[in-house]
Design a protein around this motif. Structure first.
Motif, PDB file in Angstrom:
ATOM      1  N   TYR A  50       1.195  -1.650   0.171  1.00 25.67           N
ATOM      2  CA  TYR A  50      -0.188   0.254   0.360  1.00 25.67           C
ATOM      3  C   TYR A  50       1.233   0.987   0.688  1.00 25.67           C
ATOM      4  CZ  TYR A  50      -3.193  -3.598   1.468  1.00 25.67           C
ATOM      5  OH  TYR A  50      -4.403  -5.093   0.995  1.00 25.67           O
ATOM      6  N   PRO A  51       1.195   2.145  -0.919  1.00 26.61           N
ATOM      7  CA  PRO A  51       2.137   2.861  -1.251  1.00 26.61           C
ATOM      8  C   PRO A  51       1.565   4.460  -0.747  1.00 26.61           C
ATOM      9  CG  PRO A  51       1.231   1.764  -3.329  1.00 26.61           C
ATOM     10  CD  PRO A  51       0.645   1.345  -2.341  1.00 26.61           C
ATOM     11  N   SER A  52       0.494   4.344   0.461  1.00 27.28           N
ATOM     12  CA  SER A  52       0.228   5.551   0.822  1.00 27.28           C
ATOM     13  C   SER A  52       0.425   5.430   2.263  1.00 27.28           C
ATOM     14  CB  SER A  52      -1.808   5.311   0.764  1.00 27.28           C
ATOM     15  OG  SER A  52      -2.148   4.249   1.486  1.00 27.28           O
ATOM     16  N   MET A  53       1.118   3.912   2.546  1.00 32.36           N
ATOM     17  CA  MET A  53       1.209   3.317   3.948  1.00 32.36           C
ATOM     18  C   MET A  53       2.777   3.490   4.065  1.00 32.36           C
ATOM     19  SD  MET A  53      -1.892   0.975   5.174  1.00 32.36           S
ATOM     20  CE  MET A  53      -1.360   0.644   6.878  1.00 32.36           C
ATOM     21  N   SER A  54       2.675   3.309   5.158  1.00 35.47           N
ATOM     22  CA  SER A  54       4.337   3.403   5.959  1.00 35.47           C
ATOM     23  C   SER A  54       4.680   1.890   6.620  1.00 35.47           C
ATOM     24  CB  SER A  54       5.609   4.579   6.603  1.00 35.47           C
ATOM     25  OG  SER A  54       6.528   3.844   7.265  1.00 35.47           O
ATOM     26  N   VAL A  55       4.348   1.346   5.937  1.00 32.09           N
ATOM     27  CA  VAL A  55       4.156  -0.509   6.464  1.00 32.09           C
ATOM     28  C   VAL A  55       5.114  -0.775   7.541  1.00 32.09           C
ATOM     29  CG1 VAL A  55       4.315  -2.959   5.903  1.00 32.09           C
ATOM     30  CG2 VAL A  55       3.025  -1.052   4.679  1.00 32.09           C
ATOM     31  N   ASN A 114      -7.850  16.059   3.209  1.00 36.52           N
ATOM     32  CA  ASN A 114      -8.758  14.728   3.289  1.00 36.52           C
ATOM     33  C   ASN A 114      -9.155  14.616   1.950  1.00 36.52           C
ATOM     34  OD1 ASN A 114      -9.919  14.183   6.127  1.00 36.52           O
ATOM     35  ND2 ASN A 114      -9.730  16.407   6.603  1.00 36.52           N
ATOM     36  N   VAL A 115      -9.504  15.760   1.310  1.00 38.97           N
ATOM     37  CA  VAL A 115     -10.027  14.561   0.074  1.00 38.97           C
ATOM     38  C   VAL A 115      -8.847  14.232  -0.878  1.00 38.97           C
ATOM     39  CG1 VAL A 115      -9.908  15.405  -2.567  1.00 38.97           C
ATOM     40  CG2 VAL A 115     -11.625  16.308  -1.030  1.00 38.97           C
ATOM     41  N   VAL A 116      -7.630  14.720  -0.963  1.00 38.98           N
ATOM     42  CA  VAL A 116      -6.724  14.287  -1.768  1.00 38.98           C
ATOM     43  C   VAL A 116      -5.768  12.473  -0.617  1.00 38.98           C
ATOM     44  CG1 VAL A 116      -3.262  14.288  -2.006  1.00 38.98           C
ATOM     45  CG2 VAL A 116      -5.124  16.693  -2.573  1.00 38.98           C
ATOM     46  N   ASP A 117      -5.406  12.748   0.900  1.00 39.17           N
ATOM     47  CA  ASP A 117      -5.697  11.328   0.772  1.00 39.17           C
ATOM     48  C   ASP A 117      -6.901  10.192   0.991  1.00 39.17           C
ATOM     49  OD1 ASP A 117      -3.795   9.587   3.508  1.00 39.17           O
ATOM     50  OD2 ASP A 117      -6.165   9.668   4.009  1.00 39.17           O
ATOM     51  N   HIS A 118      -7.712  10.796   0.815  1.00 39.34           N
ATOM     52  CA  HIS A 118      -9.239  10.041   0.083  1.00 39.34           C
ATOM     53  C   HIS A 118      -8.781   8.847  -1.182  1.00 39.34           C
ATOM     54  CE1 HIS A 118     -13.126   9.417  -1.756  1.00 39.34           C
ATOM     55  NE2 HIS A 118     -13.062   8.626  -0.980  1.00 39.34           N
ATOM     56  N   VAL A 122      -8.335   4.905  -1.416  1.00 39.33           N
ATOM     57  CA  VAL A 122      -8.498   4.593  -2.761  1.00 39.33           C
ATOM     58  C   VAL A 122      -8.211   4.021  -3.844  1.00 39.33           C
ATOM     59  CG1 VAL A 122     -11.048   4.808  -4.236  1.00 39.33           C
ATOM     60  CG2 VAL A 122     -10.832   5.598  -2.022  1.00 39.33           C
ATOM     61  N   ALA A 123      -7.484   4.239  -4.068  1.00 37.64           N
ATOM     62  CA  ALA A 123      -6.556   3.837  -4.980  1.00 37.64           C
ATOM     63  C   ALA A 123      -5.839   2.481  -5.055  1.00 37.64           C
ATOM     64  CB  ALA A 123      -5.767   5.511  -5.758  1.00 37.64           C
ATOM     65  N   ASP A 124      -5.202   2.878  -3.835  1.00 34.66           N
ATOM     66  CA  ASP A 124      -4.626   1.091  -3.576  1.00 34.66           C
ATOM     67  C   ASP A 124      -4.607   0.521  -2.634  1.00 34.66           C
ATOM     68  OD1 ASP A 124      -4.206   2.273  -0.754  1.00 34.66           O
ATOM     69  OD2 ASP A 124      -2.368   3.499  -0.787  1.00 34.66           O
ATOM     70  N   GLY A 125      -6.338   0.983  -2.358  1.00 28.83           N
ATOM     71  CA  GLY A 125      -7.075  -0.266  -1.304  1.00 28.83           C
ATOM     72  C   GLY A 125      -6.620  -0.220   0.022  1.00 28.83           C
ATOM     73  N   MET A 147      -6.482  -0.591   6.678  1.00 34.14           N
ATOM     74  CA  MET A 147      -5.721  -1.780   6.599  1.00 34.14           C
ATOM     75  C   MET A 147      -4.446  -1.310   7.755  1.00 34.14           C
ATOM     76  SD  MET A 147      -5.558  -4.347   4.772  1.00 34.14           S
ATOM     77  CE  MET A 147      -4.040  -4.856   5.228  1.00 34.14           C
ATOM     78  N   TYR A 148      -4.794  -0.628   8.322  1.00 34.58           N
ATOM     79  CA  TYR A 148      -3.657  -0.404   9.887  1.00 34.58           C
ATOM     80  C   TYR A 148      -4.733  -1.208  11.134  1.00 34.58           C
ATOM     81  CZ  TYR A 148      -1.622   3.842   7.918  1.00 34.58           C
ATOM     82  OH  TYR A 148      -1.167   5.080   7.370  1.00 34.58           O
ATOM     83  N   VAL A 149      -5.631  -1.207  10.726  1.00 34.50           N
ATOM     84  CA  VAL A 149      -6.391  -2.039  12.231  1.00 34.50           C
ATOM     85  C   VAL A 149      -5.989  -3.893  11.229  1.00 34.50           C
ATOM     86  CG1 VAL A 149      -9.066  -2.657  12.746  1.00 34.50           C
ATOM     87  CG2 VAL A 149      -8.343   0.115  12.634  1.00 34.50           C
ATOM     88  N   GLU A 150      -6.185  -3.512  10.818  1.00 37.72           N
ATOM     89  CA  GLU A 150      -6.386  -5.490  10.262  1.00 37.72           C
ATOM     90  C   GLU A 150      -4.773  -5.778  10.219  1.00 37.72           C
ATOM     91  OE1 GLU A 150      -7.367  -6.647   6.924  1.00 37.72           O
ATOM     92  OE2 GLU A 150      -9.405  -5.886   6.435  1.00 37.72           O
ATOM     93  N   MET A 151      -4.315  -4.499  10.062  1.00 37.02           N
ATOM     94  CA  MET A 151      -2.608  -5.481  10.573  1.00 37.02           C
ATOM     95  C   MET A 151      -1.633  -5.831  12.227  1.00 37.02           C
ATOM     96  SD  MET A 151       0.082  -2.869   8.003  1.00 37.02           S
ATOM     97  CE  MET A 151      -0.531  -2.355   6.356  1.00 37.02           C
ATOM     98  N   PHE A 152      -2.730  -5.035  13.017  1.00 34.23           N
ATOM     99  CA  PHE A 152      -2.314  -4.818  14.503  1.00 34.23           C
ATOM    100  C   PHE A 152      -3.651  -5.909  15.004  1.00 34.23           C
ATOM    101  CE2 PHE A 152      -0.671  -0.439  14.249  1.00 34.23           C
ATOM    102  CZ  PHE A 152      -0.793  -0.642  15.914  1.00 34.23           C
ATOM    103  N   GLU A 153      -5.110  -6.415  14.304  1.00 32.76           N
ATOM    104  CA  GLU A 153      -5.579  -7.375  14.318  1.00 32.76           C
ATOM    105  C   GLU A 153      -4.901  -8.896  14.295  1.00 32.76           C
ATOM    106  OE1 GLU A 153     -10.298  -8.274  14.288  1.00 32.76           O
ATOM    107  OE2 GLU A 153      -9.018  -7.334  12.537  1.00 32.76           O
TER     108      GLU A 153
END
Length: 204
Positions: A50-55, A114-118, A122-125, A147-153
């Protein structure tokens, strides 16, 4: 990757030193090894999409949480310790946000964020929005999957994703002149993330 691990190990050391643990060196060594194994895992490869996240950063925080939980800390203590580990990073961000708060077009800047982040999410899911609405002086959205929550979960510590959920609250807390932020719920302990970002000139 060794340099990355060492950078986060230094941050971890700062946090655990504030709690007065004994055997700091041993705790840091254990953290370093856990993080190395997590980065080498197949799960990390799957999550690091996910490019929008620093995994890389998310995993470093998850490893800290797991180590601290094994040391017997309650969730609130874990969150407090992790926040202490990244205090310098947070202070820099706080200064930036306070500077933006002085600008007369502060609300428009946050609306654009917010608009840009949205669009990126959405683009990377990485985030699933049930709704995202922009109207005059208001941005409101509901999120049902993150996906932040899913990784912790995945690592059995969903509630500690609040470390990341709190980032928005911290940022907006410094934007008091022009912006009002309302968090109705978040996914770390609820069924959805429901937020409103309001222009104070129009919505008090």
């Amino acid at each position: 990757m060794d340099k990355v691990i060492e950078r986060y190990a230094r941050a971890y050391r700062r946090g655990i030193e504030t709690r007065g643990f004994e055997d700091i060196d041993g705790m840091v060594a254990a953290y370093r090894e856990r993080l190395r194994q997590m980065y080498a895992s197949e799960t990390y490869s799957e999550h690091n999409a996910y490019p929008s996240m620093s995994v890389e950063y998310v995993y470093a925080v998850i490893a800290m949480c797991l180590e601290l939980k094994e040391r017997g800390l309650m969730d609130e203590q874990v969150i407090e310790t992790v926040n202490a580990e990244f205090a310098a990073r947070r202070r820099f961000f706080d200064v930036l946000v306070r500077a933006i708060d002085l600008l007369p077009n502060c609300y428009r800047i946050t609306e654009r964020w917010n608009v840009v982040d949205h669009a990126k999410r959405v683009a990377d899911g990485s985030i699933t929005y049930d709704s995202f609405e922009v109207s005059d002086g208001r941005v409101e959205y509901r999120i049902s999957r993150c996906m932040y929550v899913e990784m912790f979960e995945h690592y059995g510590i969903r509630g500690l994703c609040k470390i990341f959920c709190m980032t928005d609250e911290r940022a907006y807390a410094a934007l008091t002149r022009h912006v009002r932020f309302v968090r109705h719920s978040d996914l770390s302990d609820g069924e959805s993330c429901h937020d409103e970002v309001l222009d104070r000139r129009l919505h008090g």
